[in-house]
Design a protein around this motif. Structure first.
Motif, short mmCIF file in Angstrom:
data_model
loop_
_atom_site.label_atom_id
_atom_site.label_comp_id
_atom_site.label_asym_id
_atom_site.label_seq_id
_atom_site.Cartn_x
_atom_site.Cartn_y
_atom_site.Cartn_z
N TYR A 60 0.83 -1.20 0.00
CA TYR A 60 0.00 0.00 0.00
C TYR A 60 0.86 1.25 0.00
O TYR A 60 1.96 1.27 0.57
CB TYR A 60 -0.90 0.02 1.24
N SER A 66 -3.32 3.28 6.21
CA SER A 66 -4.04 2.06 6.61
C SER A 66 -5.55 2.16 6.40
O SER A 66 -6.30 1.39 7.00
CB SER A 66 -3.74 1.70 8.07
N SER A 69 -7.78 -1.34 1.71
CA SER A 69 -7.52 -2.78 1.68
C SER A 69 -7.78 -3.27 0.26
O SER A 69 -8.86 -3.03 -0.29
CB SER A 69 -8.41 -3.51 2.66
N SER A 71 -8.02 -6.57 -2.34
CA SER A 71 -8.26 -8.00 -2.35
C SER A 71 -8.64 -8.42 -3.77
O SER A 71 -8.92 -7.57 -4.62
CB SER A 71 -9.37 -8.37 -1.36
#
Length: 127
Positions: A60, A66, A69, A71
């Protein structure tokens, strides 16, 4: 014919969340690293995240702090980007991209390393 089609953008409120999807066709999806980029008005395109062929490795952009995400679902030929705590600064056109590789644990972060690109989906975050 290779196609990457992003979806999931729109108008969102600050503090909210989003899920972007990118559906691929015309490629053997599991042979490609997938990445997400974005381009805000008046700025260069920025790499956000990348995921290896089978999801063993993700990386990232530190600037996302943070909040993101990445996937993938190789059965659906789709890569996802989830973001939380959206900020007005997240307003941009979001692109997915595919980079061919024969390695299982590899990601790439530079635009020039990606072979195929989607047309993008607009995300607008209001305060």
């Amino acid at each position: 014919q290779v196609q990457l089609v992003e979806s999931g953008g729109g108008f969102l409120q600050a503090g909210g969340s989003l899920r972007l999807s990118c559906a691929a066709s015309g490629i053997t999806f599991s042979n490609f690293i997938m990445g997400w980029f974005r381009q805000a008005p008046g700025k260069d395109r920025e790499w956000l995240a990348a995921i290896s062929r089978f999801g063993l490795l993700t990386e990232y952009n530190y600037s996302l702090k943070s909040r993101a995400s990445i996937s993938r679902d190789n059965y659906k030929n789709t890569v996802y980007l989830d973001m939380v705590n959206l900020e007005p600064e997240d307003t941009a056109v979001y692109y997915c991209a595919a980079s061919a590789t024969d390695q299982h644990r590899r990601v790439v972060v530079r635009e020039a390393q990606y072979n195929y690109w989607g047309l993008g989906t607009q995300v607008t975050v209001s305060s």
